[in-house]
Design an enzyme around this catalytic site. Structure first.
Site, PDB file in Angstrom:
ATOM      1  N   HIS A 185      -9.025 -35.333  44.160  1.00  0.00           N
ATOM      2  CA  HIS A 185      -7.971 -34.728  44.855  1.00  0.00           C
ATOM      3  C   HIS A 185      -8.307 -34.850  46.366  1.00  0.00           C
ATOM      4  O   HIS A 185      -9.491 -35.167  46.770  1.00  0.00           O
ATOM      5  CB  HIS A 185      -8.126 -33.527  44.451  1.00  0.00           C
ATOM      6  CG  HIS A 185      -7.126 -33.301  43.116  1.00  0.00           C
ATOM      7  ND1 HIS A 185      -7.021 -32.072  42.540  1.00  0.00           N
ATOM      8  CD2 HIS A 185      -6.659 -34.304  42.326  1.00  0.00           C
ATOM      9  CE1 HIS A 185      -6.234 -32.411  41.483  1.00  0.00           C
ATOM     10  NE2 HIS A 185      -6.088 -33.708  41.189  1.00  0.00           N
ATOM     11  N   GLU A 190      -8.612 -32.435  48.650  1.00  0.00           N
ATOM     12  CA  GLU A 190      -9.713 -31.171  48.909  1.00  0.00           C
ATOM     13  C   GLU A 190     -10.965 -31.868  48.442  1.00  0.00           C
ATOM     14  O   GLU A 190     -12.127 -31.740  49.378  1.00  0.00           O
ATOM     15  CB  GLU A 190      -9.579 -30.064  48.354  1.00  0.00           C
ATOM     16  CG  GLU A 190      -8.100 -29.423  48.647  1.00  0.00           C
ATOM     17  CD  GLU A 190      -6.919 -29.780  47.598  1.00  0.00           C
ATOM     18  OE1 GLU A 190      -6.054 -29.158  47.536  1.00  0.00           O
ATOM     19  OE2 GLU A 190      -6.864 -30.888  47.105  1.00  0.00           O
ATOM     20  N   CYS A 194      -5.715 -26.820  43.316  1.00  0.00           N
ATOM     21  CA  CYS A 194      -5.587 -26.644  41.813  1.00  0.00           C
ATOM     22  C   CYS A 194      -6.931 -25.898  41.314  1.00  0.00           C
ATOM     23  O   CYS A 194      -7.678 -25.727  42.175  1.00  0.00           O
ATOM     24  CB  CYS A 194      -5.681 -28.062  40.963  1.00  0.00           C
ATOM     25  SG  CYS A 194      -7.451 -29.144  41.237  1.00  0.00           S
ATOM     26  N   CYS A 244     -10.428 -27.799  42.552  1.00  0.00           N
ATOM     27  CA  CYS A 244     -10.569 -27.838  43.997  1.00  0.00           C
ATOM     28  C   CYS A 244     -10.974 -26.238  44.451  1.00  0.00           C
ATOM     29  O   CYS A 244     -11.562 -26.347  45.094  1.00  0.00           O
ATOM     30  CB  CYS A 244      -9.420 -28.462  44.651  1.00  0.00           C
ATOM     31  SG  CYS A 244      -9.104 -30.011  44.461  1.00  0.00           S
TER      32      CYS A 244
END
Length: 157
Positions: free
Chosen positions: A84, A86, A112, A115
């Protein structure tokens, strides 16, 4: 108003959110292009976008396993070759010896749960995001940690 005057300048939040959208254009995910910018004291620390780890073929090249299996967004994160945005921003900071303590992250989408946990432990002090992501547990955990999660449309532009 003359070009370059103070009235035409974007706010810092707008500036960094626009950069997050530019970063998202590097994404190699077939389902959702996400960008993130880690900032401290109005200085960019790192950026990240979602895609496969270094040296691994991207979904653009080999297809999306999650799509093939019909996995809905927000579920079974482990069944994905991508990292991801992040996570990539935090990893880039670690690789280059940059502290994330007290930083702000600007994300094109709500983080999410995975993260969210990383952002909490990375010492992030504020999250500004724009798009929705179906992960209520992430929102609950961030509230519990006292980490502000601000939707871009609700932030003073």
């Amino acid at each position: 108003m003359p070009k370059g005057s103070a009235g035409q300048r974007p706010s810092w939040d707008q500036y960094f959110m626009e950069i997050a959208h530019l970063v998202a254009k590097r994404s190699t995910c077939l389902r959702r292009q996400v960008g993130a910018v880690l900032v401290q004291d109005t200085h960019i620390l790192t950026t990240g976008y979602n895609g496969a780890p270094k040296g691994i073929p991207h979904c653009l090249d080999v297809g999306c396993r999650r799509e093939e299996l019909g996995i809905p967004s927000g579920q079974n994160h482990e069944i994905c070759r991508g990292i991801h945005a992040e996570q990539n921003a935090i990893i880039q900071a670690a690789l280059h010896g940059v502290s994330t303590e007290g930083a702000v992250i600007y994300c094109t989408d709500q983080p999410c749960i995975l993260c969210a946990k990383m952002l909490i432990n990375a010492g992030i002090m504020r999250i500004v995001y724009e798009g929705d992501y179906p992960d209520e547990l992430a929102v609950e955990l961030l509230k519990e940690a006292g980490l502000p999660l601000e939707r871009w449309g609700d932030v003073d532009k």
